[in-house]
Design an enzyme around this catalytic site. Structure first.
Site, PDB file in Angstrom:
ATOM      1  N   ARG A   1      13.900  -5.314  41.303  1.00 34.09           N
ATOM      2  CA  ARG A   1      13.505  -4.010  40.754  1.00 34.09           C
ATOM      3  C   ARG A   1      11.994  -3.939  40.486  1.00 34.09           C
ATOM      4  NH1 ARG A   1      17.068  -3.245  35.668  1.00 34.09           N
ATOM      5  NH2 ARG A   1      16.615  -5.477  35.577  1.00 34.09           N
TER       6      ARG A   1
ATOM      7  N   ASN B   1      19.615  -1.456  38.489  1.00 40.33           N
ATOM      8  CA  ASN B   1      20.746  -2.314  38.821  1.00 40.33           C
ATOM      9  C   ASN B   1      22.027  -1.515  38.655  1.00 40.33           C
ATOM     10  OD1 ASN B   1      19.297  -4.612  39.403  1.00 40.33           O
ATOM     11  ND2 ASN B   1      19.542  -5.530  37.385  1.00 40.33           N
TER      12      ASN B   1
END
Length: 765
Positions: A18, A36
């Site tokens: 990320r 996520n």
């Protein structure tokens, strides 16, 4: 302006994915979010100039973080919603696509450099980690991989760690969920054997000094407890063996780094790469003649199991010892799972160790060290656990249904299957222990829960052996959830699994060579040749087998000389001749031998076409006093003996037809060994037998597959990794233009059974 909604699967949580997306998107001045998602996948929404959108997709593949593995990128064009800026959103528990649960990763060089830098605020900090390394699966309660879903949730980030966490330019710590420092992270403590706290400013240095003085210390790692001691002191190693009730099973040796391990074993560049990889497994390598390691660490063996310090805690401990390498073995009582909490350590390890080096981070999932060896020049997994599990294995077939598999009873591993993925549990161990049985069910349920497998609609796959604990557990699980159940023959699971792992098609022959598996005729199998079509899962022909050895009880596997009495009784030998040839001096052994002889003469035995028992039996000819104190010991010792020998082909074998089977009758070889054992060196005898049995298995395959259209040969089972058996098999099959193929991603021993069960049960229509 365009917008893409992208879902990325693979190993993309817990590896800095990320933050990587955030940096790339900001550089391209795109807008949207990344987060996520509950199936261990990552979802990205980006909108902006079309050219940059496609550049971003390329960056996903070519600029991803070092530990990340991308299996699939699914994207759809969407209508832009007008995002201004880019955000890392709070994770969602919703599941879009399934993705990999991240395994534990060895400490990276960057984190280790920080630990060793006196000017760094993490100097000498034993729990340093970043987005590229450190514990993952062992501390995860569930997906998605966020701090609140791990055992790090109780440690609140300090101002400095929080600044790193929120800094998009901090490549290794921006949104890295497991980070900590001496101010806010786990704490270490040293205790004596009564678990009384020892007041010391530096528990690691104190523990290292105690080890140097000859004490034995339990060390809490990332996946469980290790037991650490000197590896150079015979008296210390003997004491550890006595306390652990482990008379001969080898201990692993952990070294500070590969430069230290090179003093103990021979290694090449490929070995070094494996040892230093993020998976950092134990690797079996040939011992150096001048190695300072005590001979009691791996008595009678040619190879040492070595690995490097894969956490800062282990590194700092070893750094402060005089040798810079130690025994680092599983913290368990023989036959039990490794301890992962202080309650287990206090109750089960206090009789083994003198001190405990303990941290206060909870271990959620027990994870043993992985083990690799070389056979025929290829690296083969013997234990697939830390660093590997529970990463899925992508297969070249699409499963027709979801599967939950319970594996076998020895070296147990369970697994699940869905789509084109197989997810195996971490190493569980032998299921004789109740705690190991509980571990298996818990590990399976963890995977079922986190991958969203429907327990009621899935099929439960179990072994056919009526006495297996794994079978019973699978049946109980199916009843509890109302799921269907399917039995898979042990050796067919072995070979079909290898064929799928190797991506084979068409008609394949499989050689399964191991100690025990329940046959379709209700006898014990363990030296079988199967022919099967990859397009017809569940359908196979057993075309060849090794000749039977009579088994009278489980004690035959513990004292292999009993096997010889039984075998020679079946071949018509007089009992006095067996006594004379074996020359046993212990009256109790002779009495046992006579008991077995008489039982076989009366027909009170189970026939077993077992390669494992054959090897055990020959080991007892070369060394009549040999006994098994751990699984496979006679075979392992025979292979170790063979490494100093010169193999030659022993002749006088027969291939009789037994109904629809071609049999390999090795009685002539056994007679030859009995005759020549006094005139040949034991090492030459061992090498010659093992090479010959492999060679004649090759001949057995060649004789039994004629006209069947076989184009590939796979080999599996615990005996398939034996270097000399494999060489003999390879040399004989080479004349047929064939090569025996070992598995790539799964262990060939019974740890691979669950993989085969998942595939077969998932494909049968």
């Amino acid at each position: 302006m365009k917008a893409f909604r992208i879902v990325v699967t693979g190993l993309v949580q817990g590896v800095g994915f990320r933050p990587f997306v955030d940096r790339v998107v900001r550089q391209m001045k795109l807008n949207g979010y990344v987060r996520n998602v509950g199936g261990s996948e990552v979802e990205v929404w980006i909108e902006g100039d079309e050219e940059y959108l496609y550049e971003f997709l390329a960056a996903l593949l070519y600029e991803k973080p070092p530990p990340a593995l991308i299996d699939e990128v699914v994207f759809e064009e969407e209508i832009p919603v007008g995002y201004t800026g880019f955000t890392i959103l709070k994770s969602s528990e919703a599941r879009i696509l399934r993705s990999n649960i991240p395994p534990d990763l060895a400490v990276c060089r960057h984190c280790l450099e920080e630990v060793l830098d006196p000017l760094n605020r993490r100097y000498m900090y034993p729990f340093n980690s970043c987005a590229w390394c450190g514990p993952r699966f062992s501390m995860m309660h569930g997906s998605p991989y966020d701090r609140e879903n791990t055992s790090m949730s109780k440690y609140m980030l300090c101002d400095e760690c929080l600044r790193e966490y929120n800094d998009p330019e901090n490549i290794r710590r921006h949104h890295a969920q497991g980070i900590s420092c001496p101010r806010d992270g786990p704490k270490l403590a040293l205790y004596d054997k009564d678990f009384t706290h020892i007041n010391t400013r530096d528990p690691i240095k104190e523990a290292a000094q105690l080890i140097d003085e000859g004490y034995i210390v339990a060390v809490k790692g990332i996946g469980g407890y290790h037991i650490a001691s000197l590896a150079t002191d015979d008296e210390v190693v003997h004491r550890l063996r006595t306390r652990k009730k482990r008379p001969r099973k080898p201990f692993a040796v952990m070294g500070l780094d590969t430069s230290i391990l090179e003093l103990l074993v021979y290694m090449d560049e490929r070995d070094r790469e494996i040892l230093e990889s993020p998976r950092a497994p134990i690797l079996l390598l040939p011992k150096r003649e001048d190695s300072p390691v005590s001979r009691l660490v791996s008595p009678g063996l040619s190879h040492e199991g070595v690995f490097i310090a894969y956490t800062p805690l282990h590194f700092l401990l070893l750094m402060n010892t005089k040798d810079k390498f130690l025994i680092m073995t599983s913290g368990n009582v023989s036959g039990e799972p490794m301890c992962r909490d202080e309650e287990c350590a206090k109750n089960r390890l206090a009789s083994i160790v003198d001190y405990f080096l303990v941290h206060d981070r909870d271990i959620v999932n027990r994870v043993d060290d992985s083990v690799i060896r070389r056979t025929g020049g290829e690296y083969v997994l013997l234990r697939r656990s830390r660093g590997y599990a529970p990463s899925w294995i992508k297969v070249p077939v699409e499963l027709q249904r979801e599967v939950i598999a319970f594996g076998g009873d020895l070296n147990n591993v369970g697994g699940i299957g869905f789509e084109d993925k197989v997810v195996l549990t971490q190493y569980i161990g032998d299921l004789e222990s109740y705690n190991a049985q509980v571990d298996l069910v818990n590990a399976i349920e963890y995977l079922v829960r986190n991958y969203g497998v429907d327990s009621e609609r899935a099929v439960i796959a179990v072994d056919k052996h009526p006495s297996y604990h794994s079978r019973r557990l699978g049946i109980e699980y199916s009843r509890r959830h109302g799921a269907g159940i399917i039995e898979i023959q042990h050796h067919y699971a072995h070979v079909f699994g290898v064929a799928v792992d190797r991506g084979l098609s068409g008609v394949v022959a499989g050689l399964a060579i191991d100690g025990v598996g329940w046959g379709d005729d209700s006898t014990i199998w363990g030296g079988e040749v199967f022919v099967f079509d990859m397009d017809k899962p569940g359908v196979y022909r057993r075309v060849a087998s090794i000749d039977h050895i009579p088994l009278t009880s489980d004690r035959d596997t513990v004292k292999p000389f009993r096997l010889l009495y039984g075998y020679l009784a079946k071949k018509g030998w007089d009992i006095r001749e067996i006594d004379r040839v074996l020359g046993l001096r212990d009256d109790n052994h002779i009495l046992e031998g006579h008991l077995v002889y008489n039982m076989v003469k009366r027909g009170r035995y189970t026939p077993a076409s077992s390669t494992g028992r054959l090897i055990d039996m020959v080991a007892s000819i070369i060394d009549p006093g040999i006994e098994r104190s751990f699984e496979g010991e006679p075979a392992i010792r025979l292979e170790a003996m063979a490494f100093n020998g010169v193999p030659r082909l022993l002749e006088d074998v027969r291939f009789p037809i037994d109904g629809n089977l071609v049999r390999l009758d090795v009685y002539g070889i056994i007679s030859r060994i009995l005759e020549e054992r006094s005139s040949m060196k034991p090492c030459d005898l061992a090498a010659s037998f093992l090479y010959s049995i492999g060679y004649y298995y090759g001949e057995l395959i060649a004789a039994s597959i004629k006209g069947s259209g076989v184009s590939n040969i796979v080999v599996s089972g615990g005996a398939s990794v034996n270097e000399y058996i494999y060489r003999g098999l390879r040399d004989r099959l080479a004349s047929e233009g064939l090569k025996p193929l070992l598995p790539l991603n799964i262990p060939p021993n019974d740890e691979g059974i669950a993989f085969g069960q998942v595939i077969i049960a998932g494909l049968i229509r």
